[in-house]
Design a protein around this motif. Structure first.
Motif, PDB file in Angstrom:
ATOM      1  N   GLU A   1      82.677 -61.083  50.440  1.00  0.00           N
ATOM      2  CA  GLU A   1      83.958 -60.648  50.998  1.00  0.00           C
ATOM      3  C   GLU A   1      84.353 -59.280  50.448  1.00  0.00           C
ATOM      4  OE1 GLU A   1      88.621 -62.134  51.118  1.00  0.00           O
ATOM      5  OE2 GLU A   1      87.026 -63.573  50.680  1.00  0.00           O
ATOM      6  N   LEU A   2      84.110 -59.070  49.155  1.00  0.00           N
ATOM      7  CA  LEU A   2      84.439 -57.788  48.534  1.00  0.00           C
ATOM      8  C   LEU A   2      83.653 -56.648  49.185  1.00  0.00           C
ATOM      9  CD1 LEU A   2      85.869 -56.419  45.946  1.00  0.00           C
ATOM     10  CD2 LEU A   2      83.569 -56.541  44.965  1.00  0.00           C
ATOM     11  N   LEU A   3      82.365 -56.826  49.349  1.00  0.00           N
ATOM     12  CA  LEU A   3      81.520 -55.770  49.919  1.00  0.00           C
ATOM     13  C   LEU A   3      81.823 -55.532  51.395  1.00  0.00           C
ATOM     14  CD1 LEU A   3      78.101 -56.622  48.222  1.00  0.00           C
ATOM     15  CD2 LEU A   3      79.751 -54.857  47.579  1.00  0.00           C
ATOM     16  N   ALA A   4      82.354 -56.544  52.057  1.00  0.00           N
ATOM     17  CA  ALA A   4      82.672 -56.400  53.478  1.00  0.00           C
ATOM     18  C   ALA A   4      84.024 -55.740  53.713  1.00  0.00           C
ATOM     19  CB  ALA A   4      82.643 -57.771  54.161  1.00  0.00           C
ATOM     20  N   THR A   5      84.983 -55.962  52.797  1.00  0.00           N
ATOM     21  CA  THR A   5      86.357 -55.522  53.066  1.00  0.00           C
ATOM     22  C   THR A   5      86.901 -54.467  52.101  1.00  0.00           C
ATOM     23  OG1 THR A   5      87.312 -57.302  51.713  1.00  0.00           O
ATOM     24  CG2 THR A   5      86.877 -57.797  54.038  1.00  0.00           C
ATOM     25  N   GLN A   6      86.277 -54.288  50.922  1.00  0.00           N
ATOM     26  CA  GLN A   6      86.876 -53.416  49.914  1.00  0.00           C
ATOM     27  C   GLN A   6      85.841 -52.491  49.273  1.00  0.00           C
ATOM     28  OE1 GLN A   6      89.776 -55.282  47.320  1.00  0.00           O
ATOM     29  NE2 GLN A   6      90.131 -56.931  48.772  1.00  0.00           N
ATOM     30  N   ARG A   7      85.048 -51.837  50.129  1.00  0.00           N
ATOM     31  CA  ARG A   7      84.020 -50.937  49.601  1.00  0.00           C
ATOM     32  C   ARG A   7      84.626 -49.666  49.000  1.00  0.00           C
ATOM     33  NH1 ARG A   7      81.162 -52.842  54.255  1.00  0.00           N
ATOM     34  NH2 ARG A   7      82.032 -51.146  55.501  1.00  0.00           N
ATOM     35  N   ARG A   8      85.617 -49.084  49.661  1.00  0.00           N
ATOM     36  CA  ARG A   8      86.235 -47.872  49.108  1.00  0.00           C
ATOM     37  C   ARG A   8      86.920 -48.141  47.771  1.00  0.00           C
ATOM     38  NH1 ARG A   8      89.804 -43.103  51.970  1.00  0.00           N
ATOM     39  NH2 ARG A   8      90.738 -42.282  50.038  1.00  0.00           N
ATOM     40  N   PRO A   9      87.723 -49.215  47.642  1.00  0.00           N
ATOM     41  CA  PRO A   9      88.300 -49.509  46.328  1.00  0.00           C
ATOM     42  C   PRO A   9      87.229 -49.704  45.250  1.00  0.00           C
ATOM     43  CG  PRO A   9      89.434 -50.770  48.015  1.00  0.00           C
ATOM     44  CD  PRO A   9      88.267 -50.115  48.689  1.00  0.00           C
ATOM     45  N   LEU A  10      86.122 -50.327  45.613  1.00  0.00           N
ATOM     46  CA  LEU A  10      85.047 -50.539  44.640  1.00  0.00           C
ATOM     47  C   LEU A  10      84.455 -49.211  44.183  1.00  0.00           C
ATOM     48  CD1 LEU A  10      83.249 -52.557  43.125  1.00  0.00           C
ATOM     49  CD2 LEU A  10      81.734 -52.585  45.126  1.00  0.00           C
ATOM     50  N   LEU A  11      84.232 -48.299  45.134  1.00  0.00           N
ATOM     51  CA  LEU A  11      83.689 -46.984  44.795  1.00  0.00           C
ATOM     52  C   LEU A  11      84.675 -46.200  43.927  1.00  0.00           C
ATOM     53  CD1 LEU A  11      81.518 -44.806  45.096  1.00  0.00           C
ATOM     54  CD2 LEU A  11      82.668 -44.066  47.217  1.00  0.00           C
ATOM     55  N   ALA A  12      85.955 -46.250  44.301  1.00  0.00           N
ATOM     56  CA  ALA A  12      86.976 -45.536  43.526  1.00  0.00           C
ATOM     57  C   ALA A  12      87.032 -46.049  42.089  1.00  0.00           C
ATOM     58  CB  ALA A  12      88.340 -45.690  44.192  1.00  0.00           C
ATOM     59  N   ALA A  13      87.017 -47.363  41.941  1.00  0.00           N
ATOM     60  CA  ALA A  13      87.091 -47.954  40.598  1.00  0.00           C
ATOM     61  C   ALA A  13      85.855 -47.604  39.779  1.00  0.00           C
ATOM     62  CB  ALA A  13      87.248 -49.474  40.715  1.00  0.00           C
ATOM     63  N   MET A  14      84.695 -47.623  40.407  1.00  0.00           N
ATOM     64  CA  MET A  14      83.456 -47.300  39.690  1.00  0.00           C
ATOM     65  C   MET A  14      83.457 -45.851  39.203  1.00  0.00           C
ATOM     66  SD  MET A  14      80.566 -49.242  42.000  1.00  0.00           S
ATOM     67  CE  MET A  14      79.239 -48.389  41.138  1.00  0.00           C
ATOM     68  N   LEU A  15      83.782 -44.923  40.085  1.00  0.00           N
ATOM     69  CA  LEU A  15      83.768 -43.516  39.708  1.00  0.00           C
ATOM     70  C   LEU A  15      84.799 -43.205  38.631  1.00  0.00           C
ATOM     71  CD1 LEU A  15      83.328 -41.768  43.183  1.00  0.00           C
ATOM     72  CD2 LEU A  15      81.607 -42.045  41.394  1.00  0.00           C
ATOM     73  N   SER A  16      85.939 -43.893  38.683  1.00  0.00           N
ATOM     74  CA  SER A  16      86.999 -43.627  37.706  1.00  0.00           C
ATOM     75  C   SER A  16      86.554 -43.958  36.286  1.00  0.00           C
ATOM     76  CB  SER A  16      88.256 -44.438  38.055  1.00  0.00           C
ATOM     77  OG  SER A  16      88.077 -45.819  37.765  1.00  0.00           O
ATOM     78  N   ARG A  17      85.567 -44.816  36.141  1.00  0.00           N
ATOM     79  CA  ARG A  17      85.136 -45.264  34.816  1.00  0.00           C
ATOM     80  C   ARG A  17      84.107 -44.345  34.159  1.00  0.00           C
ATOM     81  NH1 ARG A  17      85.152 -49.103  31.995  1.00  0.00           N
ATOM     82  NH2 ARG A  17      82.884 -49.205  31.778  1.00  0.00           N
ATOM     83  N   ILE A  18      83.440 -43.501  34.915  1.00  0.00           N
ATOM     84  CA  ILE A  18      82.295 -42.763  34.375  1.00  0.00           C
ATOM     85  C   ILE A  18      82.716 -41.778  33.283  1.00  0.00           C
ATOM     86  CG2 ILE A  18      80.454 -41.139  34.951  1.00  0.00           C
ATOM     87  CD1 ILE A  18      80.285 -42.501  37.684  1.00  0.00           C
ATOM     88  N   GLY A  19      83.732 -40.974  33.543  1.00  0.00           N
ATOM     89  CA  GLY A  19      84.186 -39.991  32.560  1.00  0.00           C
ATOM     90  C   GLY A  19      84.598 -40.612  31.234  1.00  0.00           C
ATOM     91  N   PRO A  20      85.436 -41.661  31.235  1.00  0.00           N
ATOM     92  CA  PRO A  20      85.804 -42.300  29.974  1.00  0.00           C
ATOM     93  C   PRO A  20      84.608 -42.870  29.216  1.00  0.00           C
ATOM     94  CG  PRO A  20      87.326 -42.947  31.704  1.00  0.00           C
ATOM     95  CD  PRO A  20      86.233 -42.170  32.371  1.00  0.00           C
ATOM     96  N   ASP A  21      83.674 -43.479  29.926  1.00  0.00           N
ATOM     97  CA  ASP A  21      82.497 -44.044  29.264  1.00  0.00           C
ATOM     98  C   ASP A  21      81.666 -42.968  28.563  1.00  0.00           C
ATOM     99  OD1 ASP A  21      83.051 -46.621  29.920  1.00  0.00           O
ATOM    100  OD2 ASP A  21      81.231 -46.980  31.080  1.00  0.00           O
ATOM    101  N   VAL A  22      81.443 -41.855  29.262  1.00  0.00           N
ATOM    102  CA  VAL A  22      80.625 -40.783  28.698  1.00  0.00           C
ATOM    103  C   VAL A  22      81.357 -40.123  27.527  1.00  0.00           C
ATOM    104  CG1 VAL A  22      79.527 -38.557  29.186  1.00  0.00           C
ATOM    105  CG2 VAL A  22      79.379 -40.407  30.851  1.00  0.00           C
TER     106      VAL A  22
END
Length: 453
Positions: free
Chosen positions: A242-263
């Motif tokens: 359901e997540l991959l079918a309906t909330q792909r943009r939120p998933l991408l946004a959340a993933m990208l937001s984490r990269i800078g803090p992790d590095v």
């Protein structure tokens, strides 16, 4: 209960009990602190111990690369934990998964403390080390999403930045405990004694810490939001699909937001150890002290950043911190060239301050991208998959770039690109929508009021 029922009937948001809020905040904080203590002990050991005792046949640079490869395994395995425990968090509840994840990482860490070295059993030792590191990563991958929801869904939706920061304080608290333990052992023991058995003590005492965390978590109920969904029978049947079918943009946004803090965090707390010791000639104790001071301050700057993001646009606070971190990367290495212990502390503290103002609001931002029904799955997948792109390969890439170009400039550029990806993720994301939680909290209060009558 009567007050909650009255508030629900009046159409206003019922207040979750203050005691429950603080218990959830403490459970989220202590649990993630304990788990990240285990994870941080491994990270520090990978920088200063494991290249010598698990990869002794290698030259120093290759040994460090191999040790950081095992460090990366803990990130690569996180999506396994995110997939398994994230979906279960939406199906069976936030609380239950947090007990399993704490036990998993605690047992793995304790066993690392008992592991024979390369000199004892040869190649089998690093092979077992990789396996146990994988298990650690699975536990952490399932931990974060559940811990964030535990504190944020008990807290007030309008103050989600502050309440969700409980889980964010866990990593610096765990890092503080881990580096503090290693610093004490380093000062108390000779170099040979530390390599022979001293490092094991930091791993073995995790058993006591995990037992304390389990005691706190087992006393908690599940979140009001999940209990309301459960009462309505609204749990998703196939949350990942359901997540991959309906909330792909939120998933991408959340993933990208984490990269800078992790590095940024990897540069401040992991690469700084090897760069400071091997390239600049600092003592191990000096570098550990700098990380210790920076992590201690984060215990206060994390919730401050989360609370500030409740008052100011969350994405704006987050974005400004990402830009500041990109600039800091260049300034950090410039000031370190003077080889001053004071400037080492200042540079590390400023880097972790930039990290705080990204990482503090991060939990709330990630949670807000997903509907309550899919929050555990979405948050866990975003956290774990972004960890591979960000934190997993960062120490390895830092070391590789430094050894290849014999310059810190590629390392600083690498950090800047990571922070740019975070800004892109923030631009793709959405702002907070407290109405979703308000509705579930009203339903939870109605259920509680009916049960009381």
């Amino acid at each position: 209960m009567a007050n909650q029922s009255a508030m629900a009937s009046a159409g206003t948001r019922p207040a979750v009990g203050r005691k429950d809020m603080y218990k959830a905040f403490a459970a989220s904080l202590t649990g993630t602190a304990l788990e990240f203590y285990d994870f941080a002990v491994y990270s520090a050991a990978a920088a200063i111990v494991f290249p010598l005792i698990f990869f002794p046949a290698s030259d120093p640079v290759t040994g460090t690369l191999l040790a950081f490869s095992t460090y990366a395994v803990g990130y690569i395995s996180r999506p396994v934990g995110g997939i398994i425990f994230g979906r279960l968090g939406d199906e069976i509840g936030r609380k239950k998964i947090l007990v399993f994840t704490l036990m998993l990482i605690g047992v793995a860490t304790f066993l690392i403390g008992l592991l024979p070295t390369y000199g004892n059993i040869g190649i089998i030792a690093p092979a077992i080390l990789v396996f146990l590191r994988f298990a650690q990563g699975v536990g952490v991958g399932g931990e974060w999403g559940g811990a964030v929801l535990l504190s944020s869904e008990f807290g007030e939706p309008s103050r989600r930045g502050f309440w969700a920061s409980a889980a964010q304080i866990g990593p610096p608290a765990g890092n503080l405990l881990a580096n503090g333990a290693l610093a004490v052992l380093t000062l108390a023991l000779s170099e040979q004694a530390f390599l022979d058995y001293g490092w094991r003590i930091a791993f073995l005492i995790s058993a006591l810490l995990v037992a304390f965390g389990l005691w706190i978590r087992l006393k908690l109920e599940d979140t009001p939001v999940f209990k309301a969904m459960e009462a309505r029978g609204e749990q998703p049947k196939a949350p990942i699909r359901e997540l991959l079918a309906t909330q792909r943009r939120p998933l991408l946004a959340a993933m990208l937001s984490r990269i800078g803090p992790d590095v940024t965090y990897a540069l401040c707390t992991v690469f700084t150890l090897t760069y400071g010791i091997q390239e600049l000639g600092f003592d191990r104790g000096q570098v550990l002290l700098a990380v210790l001071i920076g992590s201690g301050l984060q215990l206060f700057t994390m919730p401050l950043a989360g609370a500030l993001s409740d008052r100011i646009n969350r994405r704006l606070v987050y974005g400004i911190a990402a830009v500041a971190a990109a600039v800091w990367g260049f300034l950090f290495f410039i000031v370190l060239e003077g080889r001053s212990p004071v400037m080492l502390v200042v540079g590390t503290v400023l880097g972790l301050l930039c990290h705080s103002f990204m990482y503090g609001p991060q939990a709330a931002f990630v949670v807000e991208q997903f509907s309550p029904r899919l929050r555990s799955t979405g948050s866990s997948l975003a956290y774990t998959f972004a960890g591979i792109i960000g934190g997993a390969i960062a120490p390895f890439m830092f070391t590789l770039l430094q050894s290849t170009f014999h310059s810190w400039v590629p390392v600083a550029i690498y950090l800047s690109v990571a922070c740019l990806l975070t800004v892109v993720g923030l631009a793709l994301g959405r702002d907070s929508n407290v109405a979703e939680d308000e509705e579930y909290l009203r339903a939870s209060a109605e259920v509680a009021g009916s049960a009381a009558r």
